[in-house]
Motif scaffolding. Structure first.
Motif, PDB file in Angstrom:
ATOM      1  N   LEU A  25      -5.972   0.485   2.943  1.00 10.27           N
ATOM      2  CA  LEU A  25      -5.686  -0.902   2.574  1.00 10.27           C
ATOM      3  C   LEU A  25      -6.769  -1.434   1.641  1.00 10.27           C
ATOM      4  O   LEU A  25      -6.466  -2.100   0.631  1.00 10.27           O
ATOM      5  CB  LEU A  25      -5.592  -1.762   3.834  1.00 10.27           C
ATOM      6  CG  LEU A  25      -5.321  -3.260   3.619  1.00 10.27           C
ATOM      7  CD1 LEU A  25      -4.019  -3.474   2.847  1.00 10.27           C
ATOM      8  CD2 LEU A  25      -5.292  -4.000   4.951  1.00 10.27           C
ATOM      9  N   GLU A  26      -8.013  -1.134   1.941  1.00 11.11           N
ATOM     10  CA  GLU A  26      -9.112  -1.577   1.071  1.00 11.11           C
ATOM     11  C   GLU A  26      -8.980  -0.965  -0.324  1.00 11.11           C
ATOM     12  O   GLU A  26      -9.143  -1.646  -1.338  1.00 11.11           O
ATOM     13  CB  GLU A  26     -10.446  -1.187   1.708  1.00 11.11           C
ATOM     14  CG  GLU A  26     -11.656  -1.574   0.884  1.00 11.11           C
ATOM     15  CD  GLU A  26     -12.956  -1.189   1.555  1.00 11.11           C
ATOM     16  OE1 GLU A  26     -14.022  -1.387   0.927  1.00 11.11           O
ATOM     17  OE2 GLU A  26     -12.921  -0.688   2.688  1.00 11.11           O
ATOM     18  N   ARG A  27      -8.686   0.342  -0.366  1.00  7.83           N
ATOM     19  CA  ARG A  27      -8.562   1.027  -1.656  1.00  7.83           C
ATOM     20  C   ARG A  27      -7.390   0.475  -2.467  1.00  7.83           C
ATOM     21  O   ARG A  27      -7.543   0.167  -3.663  1.00  7.83           O
ATOM     22  CB  ARG A  27      -8.378   2.519  -1.429  1.00  7.83           C
ATOM     23  CG  ARG A  27      -8.059   3.328  -2.678  1.00  7.83           C
ATOM     24  CD  ARG A  27      -7.825   4.784  -2.347  1.00  7.83           C
ATOM     25  NE  ARG A  27      -6.774   4.982  -1.361  1.00  7.83           N
ATOM     26  CZ  ARG A  27      -5.467   4.947  -1.641  1.00  7.83           C
ATOM     27  NH1 ARG A  27      -5.061   4.699  -2.886  1.00  7.83           N
ATOM     28  NH2 ARG A  27      -4.569   5.156  -0.698  1.00  7.83           N
ATOM     29  N   MET A  28      -6.223   0.345  -1.840  1.00  7.50           N
ATOM     30  CA  MET A  28      -5.039  -0.086  -2.571  1.00  7.50           C
ATOM     31  C   MET A  28      -5.170  -1.514  -3.071  1.00  7.50           C
ATOM     32  O   MET A  28      -4.789  -1.823  -4.213  1.00  7.50           O
ATOM     33  CB  MET A  28      -3.801   0.066  -1.679  1.00  7.50           C
ATOM     34  CG  MET A  28      -3.507   1.512  -1.279  1.00  7.50           C
ATOM     35  SD  MET A  28      -2.159   1.656  -0.095  1.00  7.50           S
ATOM     36  CE  MET A  28      -0.732   1.497  -1.199  1.00  7.50           C
ATOM     37  N   ALA A  29      -5.718  -2.386  -2.250  1.00 11.25           N
ATOM     38  CA  ALA A  29      -5.904  -3.770  -2.687  1.00 11.25           C
ATOM     39  C   ALA A  29      -6.929  -3.854  -3.807  1.00 11.25           C
ATOM     40  O   ALA A  29      -6.723  -4.563  -4.807  1.00 11.25           O
ATOM     41  CB  ALA A  29      -6.320  -4.634  -1.507  1.00 11.25           C
ATOM     42  N   GLY A  30      -8.029  -3.128  -3.662  1.00  7.94           N
ATOM     43  CA  GLY A  30      -9.060  -3.146  -4.695  1.00  7.94           C
ATOM     44  C   GLY A  30      -8.546  -2.633  -6.026  1.00  7.94           C
ATOM     45  O   GLY A  30      -8.843  -3.198  -7.090  1.00  7.94           O
ATOM     46  N   GLU A  31      -7.748  -1.548  -6.005  1.00  6.32           N
ATOM     47  CA  GLU A  31      -7.197  -1.005  -7.241  1.00  6.32           C
ATOM     48  C   GLU A  31      -6.263  -1.994  -7.924  1.00  6.32           C
ATOM     49  O   GLU A  31      -6.302  -2.145  -9.156  1.00  6.32           O
ATOM     50  CB  GLU A  31      -6.439   0.295  -6.932  1.00  6.32           C
ATOM     51  CG  GLU A  31      -7.343   1.457  -6.550  1.00  6.32           C
ATOM     52  CD  GLU A  31      -6.561   2.682  -6.091  1.00  6.32           C
ATOM     53  OE1 GLU A  31      -7.177   3.749  -5.919  1.00  6.32           O
ATOM     54  OE2 GLU A  31      -5.326   2.570  -5.910  1.00  6.32           O
ATOM     55  N   ARG A  32      -5.440  -2.664  -7.143  1.00  5.25           N
ATOM     56  CA  ARG A  32      -4.481  -3.605  -7.744  1.00  5.25           C
ATOM     57  C   ARG A  32      -5.162  -4.858  -8.280  1.00  5.25           C
ATOM     58  O   ARG A  32      -4.777  -5.373  -9.335  1.00  5.25           O
ATOM     59  CB  ARG A  32      -3.413  -3.961  -6.701  1.00  5.25           C
ATOM     60  CG  ARG A  32      -2.382  -2.854  -6.545  1.00  5.25           C
ATOM     61  CD  ARG A  32      -1.582  -2.964  -5.246  1.00  5.25           C
ATOM     62  NE  ARG A  32      -0.496  -1.993  -5.215  1.00  5.25           N
ATOM     63  CZ  ARG A  32      -0.653  -0.707  -4.966  1.00  5.25           C
ATOM     64  NH1 ARG A  32      -1.866  -0.231  -4.722  1.00  5.25           N
ATOM     65  NH2 ARG A  32       0.380   0.119  -4.961  1.00  5.25           N
ATOM     66  N   LEU A  33      -6.169  -5.339  -7.604  1.00  4.79           N
ATOM     67  CA  LEU A  33      -6.904  -6.499  -8.107  1.00  4.79           C
ATOM     68  C   LEU A  33      -7.658  -6.147  -9.388  1.00  4.79           C
ATOM     69  O   LEU A  33      -7.694  -6.939 -10.334  1.00  4.79           O
ATOM     70  CB  LEU A  33      -7.872  -7.007  -7.040  1.00  4.79           C
ATOM     71  CG  LEU A  33      -7.223  -7.630  -5.797  1.00  4.79           C
ATOM     72  CD1 LEU A  33      -8.278  -7.950  -4.748  1.00  4.79           C
ATOM     73  CD2 LEU A  33      -6.449  -8.901  -6.161  1.00  4.79           C
TER      74      LEU A  33
END
Length: 732
Positions: A25-33
């Protein structure tokens, strides 16, 4: 700056998946932001039994405006090329700019409100979440680990409206399933969300749940004069099973304490997720356990403890059945069963593997100070417990149960008879494909003194070897030090490595299905931490010969080169973790040495030497000499033999000739004595003469005799340093 709060609330998430889910979740959110150009101050995720939570602090309220310049076709390009570029950019011809005969398009993108981007981001995360296992439902085939129930999504305190598969976003969550208020909790911010959850008996942070478990478990044990047995793996798991963990001390029937303690602890851990408890007065297990409940019971947990005690008794009764039945069977029937168990289609049955390990252990034993026949006996019985009922139920106890059965069962393992001290009688002599002979009487094997065992101690020594021969199984596992155990452990791991390399089943990339990297590291640690002086390549040839003979395989031993390089790579990893440079390992391995103890000593001495000014400057001088010799070798054969004192030679040349003559016998003597620090000191004496030589002397002199003599001198510098290590492999 605004805050984003996202909670994905579902049915129970398996504990083993929670930590990975939080990272994903941290990785996916960070990549999209980041892709949207949205900066933020902090991004944190939490995972628990029923929820994944994301909080992003200091998030921009809108994406920045962007200006992008795209290079187009030349002005003279065909019309079709221009039309294609205009379609791509969405511009007209008069909106393009021309520079140096090339057309350019400037694309202006205005920023978007962050609240407009969040729905796309969240839906993308939900639909693309990489659960190891998931359930599928909904008209568009939504997958989630368990049915998704709620989506809480707030940005700057306001609900971000959207829906995924009919599940609308909102500003409410739920507390504890049993102890909570039983009504939705409406939240305004992350601080409010966390406070309301804790008031409704939900600890959001796994670290807080772990601390509550440890403190509570130790407290209930301390109240009864007992000690909790720490188990980090179990703590990790149970902290993902309860939102409001409450440790409770339970009791078990003391009669079960006659079972091996590993059986009791594994039954508690594997089947029931209980912590074991120690009696500090005896140091052994107490007839108690700690269970972590998800509620605070009104009776203090007495009913829960009693119920769990009954369940544990049933499990331990099963374990007692296996224990009793196994002791009626014994080793020989188990060895017979192994004849029908395939180890690998191309490497034969487990029974064949056992015989190979026994033969190899007999050969290794003299090298580590063990009795050859005892080593062969221990190796023969080391795998027998794989056919036992207890190991069939608890595979984690392989070896451990063999040690217990070796002490408990009547067998050929102990008692009177058999050699009690080192003996070469009965040792098998085998010949490698290259013609080298191996065996207890072989001159190629340097014998270590054999240990002496009394008849009473023979069974215990063999039982310990059976118990510990799998060690070390990881970087943090202990390394056996008893010679008999070391011999069997080395034989087990070397048979595995040689076998799989011989059939070309080597690790590739991140794939290592047969755990060969772990086996190689185990061999290295066994050798180094016991100071075993073993010629690794010869021992590999012994293992290869035994394999070839037993399986009637081809005598092609080219795999040994690959396996030796594999050991070098594993040694690099080990030494790098200790702060050593990998290129130094290459420099020493290039000498063809395969004595790991000696290699590490060389690397340590070389590492220390190169940190000095003498070492660094001599390395530079070596590389300069080597480069000159390589360049000259392209023109023809280099002159051979030692340099001489030519009449009229510069003083710096004469001084270097004298320095080499003085250093050479010292280097040879110190290397023979394996005093590598002294060898480096002898090389250090060359530093000043080499520096002075290159400063004052022209190597490619016009006089042929002078040029040849100076090339011989550089060759001597290269050859003498090369006896300590291949300096050409060293970077810098």
């Amino acid at each position: 700056m605004p805050q984003l709060l996202l909670e994905l609330f579902s049915e129970e998430i398996p504990a083993r998946m929670q930590a990975g889910a939080a990272r994903d979740l941290e990785r996916m959110a960070g990549e999209r932001l980041k892709a949207a150009g949205l900066a933020y101050e902090a991004l944190t995720t939490f995972a628990g039994p029923r929820r994944l939570t994301l909080v992003v602090e200091g998030l921009l309220s809108r994406t920045p405006d962007r200006s992008e310049e795209l290079k187009g076709p030349k002005v003279s390009a065909p019309e079709q090329a221009l039309e294609g570029f205009l379609r791509k950019t969405g511009l007209t011809r008069d909106q393009l700019t021309e520079r140096d005969g090339v057309l350019y398009a400037v694309i202006e993108q205005r920023g978007r409100a962050t609240a407009d981007l969040i729905p796309e981001m969240v839906e993308g995360i939900i639909r693309g979440f990489p659960w190891p296992k998931s359930m599928r439902w909904g008209t568009r085939g939504l997958t989630w680990v368990r049915p998704l129930k709620r989506i809480l999504c707030l940005f700057d305190g306001a609900v971000v409206p959207f829906a995924v598969e009919g599940i609308p976003s909102g500003d409410v969550t739920e507390g504890h399933r049993f102890m909570g208020a039983g009504r939705p909790l409406k939240v305004r911010s992350f601080e409010d969300y966390r406070r309301q959850l804790e008031a409704d008996f939900v600890l959001l942070d796994q670290a807080e749940r772990k601390l509550r478990i440890l403190d509570g478990a130790r407290a209930v044990c301390r109240a009864r004069g007992l000690e909790l047995i720490d188990d980090d793996g179990l703590l990790e798991e149970v902290s993902g099973l309860a939102e409001w963990p409450t440790p409770i001390l339970g009791e078990m029937d003391p009669s079960f304490l006659d079972l091996p303690p590993e059986v009791i602890r594994l039954s508690m851990k594997t089947h029931q997720k209980y912590f074991a408890v120690r009696d500090p007065a005896t140091g052994g297990l107490a007839p108690n356990f700690v269970v972590v409940a998800n509620v605070e019971a009104s009776d203090g947990g007495r009913a829960l403890a009693a119920g769990n005690s009954r369940v544990l008794s049933a499990r331990l009764n099963d374990a007692r059945f296996f224990w009793d039945e196994d002791r009626k069977v014994g080793f020989e029937p188990w060895l017979k069963k192994l004849e029908g168990v395939t180890f690998h289609a191309r490497l034969g049955t487990m029974a064949e593997r056992v015989e190979r390990i026994a033969a190899l252990a007999r050969e290794i034993a003299p090298l580590v100070g063990a009795d050859p026949e005892m080593a062969a006996t221990a190796a023969r019985y080391a795998k027998a417990d794989l056919a036992s009922g207890m190991v069939g139920e608890f595979p984690e106890l392989q070896g451990i149960m063999g040690g217990y059965y070796a002490r408990a069962l009547p067998s050929p393992l102990g008692g009177e008879g058999g050699p009690q001290r080192g003996s070469d009688e009965g040792a098998v002599s085998v010949r490698s494909p290259s013609g080298d002979e191996f065996g207890a009487s072989s001159p190629l094997i340097r014998h270590a003194p054999h240990a002496t065992f009394s008849p009473e101690g023979r069974r215990d020594q063999i039982a310990d070897a059976i118990r510990d021969h799998y060690k070390p199984q990881g970087p943090n596992d202990t390394v056996p030090t008893t010679p008999l155990t070391v011999a069997v452990a080395l034989a087990d791991k070397l048979d595995t490595l040689v076998g799989f390399f011989a059939i070309d089943e080597k690790p590739t990339g991140s794939k290592d299905p047969f755990a060969l990297r772990r086996a190689a590291l185990g061999v290295i640690r066994l050798v180094l931490e016991n100071g075993a002086r073993i010629e690794l390549e010869r021992l590999m040839n012994v293992a290869g010969t035994i394999l070839i003979t037993s399986r009637r395989m081809s005598s092609d031993t080219r795999y040994s080169t690959d396996l030796l390089a594999f050991f070098a790579d594993r040694l690099k990893v080990l030494l790098r973790d200790q702060g050593k440079r990998h290129d130094l390992v290459d420099a020493v391995f290039a000498l063809g040495d395969d004595d790991l103890v000696r290699i590490v000593r060389r690397v340590e001495a070389l590492d220390a030497f190169l940190t000095t000014d003498d070492g660094a400057n001599l390395l530079a001088g070596y590389k300069r000499a080597s480069n000159i010799l390589k360049a000259e070798a392209k023109k023809g054969d280099l002159p051979s033999g030692p340099a001489t004192d030519l009449p009229g030679a510069p003083a710096e040349e004469t001084a270097l000739v004298a320095a080499i003559r003085a250093a050479e016998p010292k280097v040879e003597a110190t290397l023979a004595a394996e005093d590598f620090t002294a060898a480096m000191a002898a090389l250090a004496s060359l530093r000043a003469p080499v520096d002075a030589f290159f400063e004052a002397v022209l190597v490619n002199a016009d006089v042929p005799a002078e040029r040849e003599n100076r090339l011989r001198l550089l060759g001597q510098v290269r050859d003498l340093t090369g006896r300590v290590a291949d300096f050409g492999q060293i970077s810098g």
